[in-house]
Design a protein around this motif. Structure first.
Motif, PDB file in Angstrom:
ATOM      1  N   MET A 103      18.846 -16.546   6.462  1.00 17.68           N
ATOM      2  CA  MET A 103      19.478 -15.635   5.737  1.00 17.68           C
ATOM      3  C   MET A 103      20.855 -15.486   6.364  1.00 17.68           C
ATOM      4  SD  MET A 103      17.062 -12.680   4.508  1.00 17.68           S
ATOM      5  CE  MET A 103      15.579 -12.949   3.203  1.00 17.68           C
ATOM      6  N   THR A 104      22.072 -15.197   5.693  1.00 16.23           N
ATOM      7  CA  THR A 104      23.255 -15.211   6.167  1.00 16.23           C
ATOM      8  C   THR A 104      23.293 -14.115   7.116  1.00 16.23           C
ATOM      9  OG1 THR A 104      24.075 -13.831   4.480  1.00 16.23           O
ATOM     10  CG2 THR A 104      24.238 -16.191   4.157  1.00 16.23           C
ATOM     11  N   PRO A 105      24.204 -14.100   8.115  1.00 16.71           N
ATOM     12  CA  PRO A 105      24.554 -12.770   8.826  1.00 16.71           C
ATOM     13  C   PRO A 105      24.605 -11.663   8.265  1.00 16.71           C
ATOM     14  CG  PRO A 105      25.815 -14.593   9.915  1.00 16.71           C
ATOM     15  CD  PRO A 105      25.158 -15.296   8.355  1.00 16.71           C
ATOM     16  N   GLY A 106      25.252 -11.857   6.905  1.00 15.36           N
ATOM     17  CA  GLY A 106      25.670 -10.533   6.049  1.00 15.36           C
ATOM     18  C   GLY A 106      24.053 -10.086   5.754  1.00 15.36           C
ATOM     19  N   ASP A 107      23.255 -11.069   5.242  1.00 14.61           N
ATOM     20  CA  ASP A 107      22.172 -10.530   4.729  1.00 14.61           C
ATOM     21  C   ASP A 107      21.144  -9.797   5.772  1.00 14.61           C
ATOM     22  OD1 ASP A 107      22.160 -11.790   2.160  1.00 14.61           O
ATOM     23  OD2 ASP A 107      21.291 -13.543   2.686  1.00 14.61           O
ATOM     24  N   TYR A 108      21.092 -10.300   7.025  1.00 15.64           N
ATOM     25  CA  TYR A 108      20.628  -9.854   8.195  1.00 15.64           C
ATOM     26  C   TYR A 108      21.328  -8.444   8.579  1.00 15.64           C
ATOM     27  CZ  TYR A 108      18.416  -9.990  12.660  1.00 15.64           C
ATOM     28  OH  TYR A 108      17.523  -9.732  14.013  1.00 15.64           O
ATOM     29  N   LYS A 109      22.453  -8.076   8.276  1.00 17.51           N
ATOM     30  CA  LYS A 109      23.033  -7.001   8.759  1.00 17.51           C
ATOM     31  C   LYS A 109      22.874  -5.901   7.609  1.00 17.51           C
ATOM     32  CE  LYS A 109      27.471  -5.277  10.277  1.00 17.51           C
ATOM     33  NZ  LYS A 109      28.909  -5.135  10.441  1.00 17.51           N
ATOM     34  N   ASN A 110      22.863  -6.475   6.343  1.00 18.51           N
ATOM     35  CA  ASN A 110      23.048  -5.287   5.292  1.00 18.51           C
ATOM     36  C   ASN A 110      21.496  -4.612   4.726  1.00 18.51           C
ATOM     37  OD1 ASN A 110      22.210  -7.410   3.333  1.00 18.51           O
ATOM     38  ND2 ASN A 110      24.449  -7.575   2.943  1.00 18.51           N
ATOM     39  N   THR A 134      12.116 -14.244  -2.723  1.00 16.77           N
ATOM     40  CA  THR A 134      13.472 -14.233  -3.247  1.00 16.77           C
ATOM     41  C   THR A 134      13.656 -15.478  -4.264  1.00 16.77           C
ATOM     42  OG1 THR A 134      14.807 -15.620  -1.734  1.00 16.77           O
ATOM     43  CG2 THR A 134      14.411 -13.146  -1.174  1.00 16.77           C
ATOM     44  N   ALA A 135      14.869 -15.730  -4.842  1.00 18.24           N
ATOM     45  CA  ALA A 135      15.187 -16.689  -5.545  1.00 18.24           C
ATOM     46  C   ALA A 135      15.278 -17.924  -4.699  1.00 18.24           C
ATOM     47  CB  ALA A 135      16.628 -16.429  -6.417  1.00 18.24           C
ATOM     48  N   LYS A 136      15.326 -17.971  -3.458  1.00 15.82           N
ATOM     49  CA  LYS A 136      15.535 -19.188  -2.648  1.00 15.82           C
ATOM     50  C   LYS A 136      14.003 -19.596  -1.921  1.00 15.82           C
ATOM     51  CE  LYS A 136      20.355 -18.428  -1.310  1.00 15.82           C
ATOM     52  NZ  LYS A 136      21.394 -18.116  -0.259  1.00 15.82           N
ATOM     53  N   GLY A 137      13.131 -18.694  -2.078  1.00 13.92           N
ATOM     54  CA  GLY A 137      11.809 -18.944  -1.396  1.00 13.92           C
ATOM     55  C   GLY A 137      11.110 -17.747  -0.804  1.00 13.92           C
ATOM     56  N   ILE A 138       9.972 -18.152  -0.099  1.00 15.18           N
ATOM     57  CA  ILE A 138       9.046 -16.935   0.432  1.00 15.18           C
ATOM     58  C   ILE A 138       9.753 -16.392   1.383  1.00 15.18           C
ATOM     59  CG2 ILE A 138       6.899 -16.743   1.592  1.00 15.18           C
ATOM     60  CD1 ILE A 138       6.463 -17.186  -1.310  1.00 15.18           C
ATOM     61  N   CYS A 139       9.771 -15.021   1.590  1.00 17.36           N
ATOM     62  CA  CYS A 139      10.566 -14.257   2.625  1.00 17.36           C
ATOM     63  C   CYS A 139       9.644 -13.232   3.513  1.00 17.36           C
ATOM     64  CB  CYS A 139      11.622 -13.340   1.930  1.00 17.36           C
ATOM     65  SG  CYS A 139      10.858 -11.996   1.032  1.00 17.36           S
ATOM     66  N   HIS A 140       8.139 -13.355   2.983  1.00 15.99           N
ATOM     67  CA  HIS A 140       7.371 -12.480   3.734  1.00 15.99           C
ATOM     68  C   HIS A 140       5.833 -12.853   3.405  1.00 15.99           C
ATOM     69  CE1 HIS A 140       6.328  -8.601   5.648  1.00 15.99           C
ATOM     70  NE2 HIS A 140       5.271  -8.544   4.744  1.00 15.99           N
ATOM     71  N   VAL A 141       4.966 -12.926   4.252  1.00 17.36           N
ATOM     72  CA  VAL A 141       3.688 -12.878   3.766  1.00 17.36           C
ATOM     73  C   VAL A 141       2.906 -12.194   4.965  1.00 17.36           C
ATOM     74  CG1 VAL A 141       1.463 -14.399   3.668  1.00 17.36           C
ATOM     75  CG2 VAL A 141       3.678 -15.310   3.070  1.00 17.36           C
ATOM     76  N   HIS A 156      10.587  -1.860   4.916  1.00 19.73           N
ATOM     77  CA  HIS A 156      11.407  -1.485   6.085  1.00 19.73           C
ATOM     78  C   HIS A 156      12.412  -2.540   6.608  1.00 19.73           C
ATOM     79  CE1 HIS A 156      12.530   1.035   9.733  1.00 19.73           C
ATOM     80  NE2 HIS A 156      12.293  -0.491  10.368  1.00 19.73           N
ATOM     81  N   THR A 157      11.764  -3.722   6.467  1.00 23.82           N
ATOM     82  CA  THR A 157      12.462  -4.933   6.924  1.00 23.82           C
ATOM     83  C   THR A 157      13.799  -5.025   6.171  1.00 23.82           C
ATOM     84  OG1 THR A 157      10.437  -5.913   7.712  1.00 23.82           O
ATOM     85  CG2 THR A 157      12.471  -7.446   7.522  1.00 23.82           C
ATOM     86  N   PHE A 158      13.517  -4.813   4.810  1.00 24.91           N
ATOM     87  CA  PHE A 158      14.587  -5.128   3.796  1.00 24.91           C
ATOM     88  C   PHE A 158      14.868  -3.725   3.026  1.00 24.91           C
ATOM     89  CE2 PHE A 158      12.762  -9.278   4.234  1.00 24.91           C
ATOM     90  CZ  PHE A 158      13.815  -9.972   4.769  1.00 24.91           C
ATOM     91  N   LEU A 192      14.206 -16.728   5.126  1.00 24.38           N
ATOM     92  CA  LEU A 192      13.493 -16.028   6.421  1.00 24.38           C
ATOM     93  C   LEU A 192      14.805 -15.365   7.036  1.00 24.38           C
ATOM     94  CD1 LEU A 192      11.052 -18.234   8.246  1.00 24.38           C
ATOM     95  CD2 LEU A 192      10.621 -16.687   6.298  1.00 24.38           C
ATOM     96  N   LYS A 193      14.522 -14.030   7.538  1.00 24.33           N
ATOM     97  CA  LYS A 193      15.499 -13.561   8.331  1.00 24.33           C
ATOM     98  C   LYS A 193      15.092 -13.459  10.022  1.00 24.33           C
ATOM     99  CE  LYS A 193      16.673  -8.421   9.298  1.00 24.33           C
ATOM    100  NZ  LYS A 193      16.080  -7.149   8.699  1.00 24.33           N
ATOM    101  N   GLY A 194      15.925 -14.201  10.524  1.00 27.95           N
ATOM    102  CA  GLY A 194      15.552 -14.164  11.919  1.00 27.95           C
ATOM    103  C   GLY A 194      16.862 -14.812  12.755  1.00 27.95           C
ATOM    104  N   THR A 195      16.798 -14.712  14.168  1.00 27.05           N
ATOM    105  CA  THR A 195      18.004 -15.372  14.900  1.00 27.05           C
ATOM    106  C   THR A 195      17.699 -16.744  14.977  1.00 27.05           C
ATOM    107  OG1 THR A 195      16.491 -15.125  16.868  1.00 27.05           O
ATOM    108  CG2 THR A 195      17.932 -13.182  16.269  1.00 27.05           C
TER     109      THR A 195
END
Length: 285
Positions: A103-110, A134-141, A156-158, A192-195
């Protein structure tokens, strides 16, 4: 309310914990069946249908010595192993092609503002799963032993995303793996949301074939950070996609299976199940 499949897995997980805790005394079928409150006939039938092998054979896959053998047998680097065992599209064991799009830094931050997330609960051999996309793929399992708590953890994550309880093609694609369909490639995408470090670790985990194990040090060396085993362990512990990103295939260098975010009994069950499936595929080839 637990389904019949959940109840079966609970009994199998309880039996696996009992077997590993008592393997030195080689408990009989009758002893294990009594421990999970089933007749020997029904326990043997249930366990073999689930794992594809007998409880006694399954125990072999969970001993420290067998784990060490699985580590030792992996003579290739992770990238070489990936090419040889399926990520090239030529193998049979785990033709899993996953494109990780961080995810973009903006997605991560907001916290997921402007993200629309579909989610559903699905049955797996290892218990109830919460799957989100999401529309782009699996984000959580995640394994959802407590569905409401698991849902709140995901939110809580999003916290700013819009959630809809609905199943989509991304979610349905995951379930093919639990139907033991290892013969045809499956195109899946992860959003995915990650560094950068976490994404690199998770991507490297995808190169560990089904039925094989690696150590935290192996992963650290594979990403050219040989002294970062502890940081690798933290990234693995934060894996947001259970089973598909196979953090369960990482064990201690001693051969001890170790802990797991979704329970050590479940980790033992998955490792043993995958080892049994790999052996079945090899014997059939």
């Amino acid at each position: 309310m637990k389904t019949q499949e959940d109840i079966h897995f609970d009994r199998i997980a309880k039996a696996i914990t009992f077997l590993q805790g008592n393997f030195k005394t080689q408990p009989t079928l009758d002893e294990v069946a009594a421990y999970v409150h089933l007749s020997p006939f029904h326990f043997q039938k249930m366990f073999t249908e689930w794992a594809g092998v007998s409880p006694k054979k399954f125990l072999q896959y969970l001993t420290v010595e067998h784990a060490k053998k699985m580590l030792k047998n992996n003579q290739f680097t992770l990238s070489e192993t990936a090419f040889e065992t399926g990520l090239s599209g030529t193998g049979r064991l785990h033709d899993l092609f996953v494109n990780i799009e961080g995810m973009t830094p903006g997605d991560y931050k907001n916290g997921g503002t402007f993200l629309n997330i579909n989610y559903s609960f699905e049955e797996s051999p290892f218990g109830l799963l919460l799957i989100a996309s999401t529309a782009k793929g699996i984000c959580h399992v995640a394994f959802a032993d407590n569905p409401e708590s698991s849902l709140q953890d995901m939110k809580h994550t999003f916290p700013n995303a819009v959630y809809t309880e609905a199943s989509d093609s991304f979610q349905k694609g995951i379930m093919t793996f639990f139907r033991k369909d290892w013969t045809a490639p499956h195109q899946l995408k992860l959003h995915l949301k990650g560094t950068d470090f976490q994404l690199k670790v998770w991507e490297t985990l995808l190169k560990v074939p089904m039925g094989q194990l690696v150590t935290y040090g192996d992963i650290a060396r594979a990403i050219n950070r040989p002294k970062a085993s502890r940081a690798v362990g933290t990234a693995i512990g934060n894996n947001p996609v259970a089973f598909l990103i196979p953090c369960h295939r990482v064990i201690q260098a001693t051969g001890v299976i170790g802990e797991y975010h979704w329970g050590s009994a479940r980790k033992k069950a998955i490792i043993g199940w995958e080892a049994s499936q790999a052996d079945i595929l090899i014997s059939e080839s």
